[in-house]
Scaffold this active site. Structure first.
Site, short mmCIF file in Angstrom:
data_model
loop_
_atom_site.label_atom_id
_atom_site.label_comp_id
_atom_site.label_asym_id
_atom_site.label_seq_id
_atom_site.Cartn_x
_atom_site.Cartn_y
_atom_site.Cartn_z
N SER A 1 31.68 -107.10 74.03
CA SER A 1 31.50 -105.76 73.45
C SER A 1 30.28 -105.16 74.11
O SER A 1 29.44 -105.90 74.66
CB SER A 1 31.25 -105.91 71.95
OG SER A 1 30.72 -104.72 71.41
N TYR B 1 26.41 -108.93 64.30
CA TYR B 1 27.46 -108.71 65.30
C TYR B 1 26.84 -108.62 66.69
O TYR B 1 27.32 -109.24 67.63
CB TYR B 1 28.23 -107.43 64.95
CG TYR B 1 29.38 -107.14 65.89
CD1 TYR B 1 30.49 -107.99 65.95
CD2 TYR B 1 29.36 -106.02 66.72
CE1 TYR B 1 31.54 -107.73 66.82
CE2 TYR B 1 30.42 -105.75 67.58
CZ TYR B 1 31.50 -106.60 67.63
OH TYR B 1 32.54 -106.35 68.49
#
Ligand code: 8X3
Length: 252
Positions: free
Chosen positions: A137, A150
């Site tokens: 990501s 995250y």
């Protein structure tokens, strides 16, 4: 006649994983769909088989090492592994984030990828031309407020990809990292906000065309289908409206 190359996709029950399974199947791979939700991957495998592709489903929790090892015994040779399983839980600041969320995200994103990669590395090597995709990501490359656990987990996945690439250079396996920015899928934000669809909708509010799961799947399929001597180390893909994790153009 050469055997059809096999691609294993984790987290294939929805979103980017399902879209990648569809596109790799269309590109001529025999796709093996894995996810915890058996009904979903079985339905997708049936859809792909009905369309004339080769697809099978295997229910798997990537954090369960014994199950992953058992799954891996089915492969003597493997062309492609797409490590897509993972996700976000919560968007709390570091000061108040729940350590249990942090632990779970590390477990699914990092340890899950580690488990499947370790278990299938011998088969990828045995193929003579294996490709590992790690779907990280943009959260793997820079931080943002509320990114919390995250951001930390995705940084871990990025480092896993980088370190593995260094360690296995000279073997017939390449490591590709694809790092998407804002992708609107049916589940990512809703899972992150534990079913709160209003909060989830705010993530994309006023954004003209976030990426779709298909956009990312196309990127993965392109990277995987480069000639064998080419390695796409790291590919960052964002929607035009997003200049950085925290700089997003919104028409509100
Ligand atoms: C998803 C991108 O911005 O939600 O991996 O962290 S972001």
């Amino acid at each position: 006649m050469a055997a059809t190359p096999i691609a294993v996709i984790t987290g294939a029950s929805s979103g980017i994983g399902a879209a990648t399974a569809r596109q790799l199947a269309a590109a001529g791979y025999r796709v093996v769909l894995t996810a915890r939700r058996k009904d979903r991957i079985e339905a997708l495998a049936a859809e792909l088989t009905g369309a004339g592709h080769q697809a099978t489903a295997y229910a798997l929790d990537v954090t369960d090492r014994a199950a992953v090892d058992e799954f891996a015994t089915a492969f003597r040779s493997l062309a492609v592994l797409v490590n897509n399983a993972g996700g976000a839980l919560g968007a709390d600041p570091v000061a108040t984030g729940d350590p249990a969320d942090w632990r779970q995200m590390y477990e699914t994103n990092v340890i899950g990828t580690l488990n499947v990669t370790q278990a299938l590395l011998p088969a990828l090597t045995a193929s003579g031309d294996g490709t590992i995709v790690i779907l990280s990501s943009t959260a793997a490359l820079s931080s943002y407020e509320g990114g919390g656990g995250y951001v930390a987990a995705k940084h871990g996945e990025h480092v896993l990809a980088e370190t593995l690439r260094l360690e296995i250079v000279g073997t017939p396996v390449r490591v590709i990292e694809v790092a998407p920015g804002m992708v609107k899928t049916e589940e990512f934000a809703t899972t992150r906000f534990r079913g709160d669809t209003e909060k989830a909708a705010k993530v994309y509010a006023g954004v003209d065309a976030p990426l779709t799961a298909d956009d990312v799947a196309e990127t993965i399929t392109w990277a995987v289908s480069r000639p064998s001597h080419v390695n796409i180390d790291l590919l960052v893909v964002r929607p035009r409206a997003q200049a950085s994790n925290s700089k997003v153009h919104r028409t509100l």
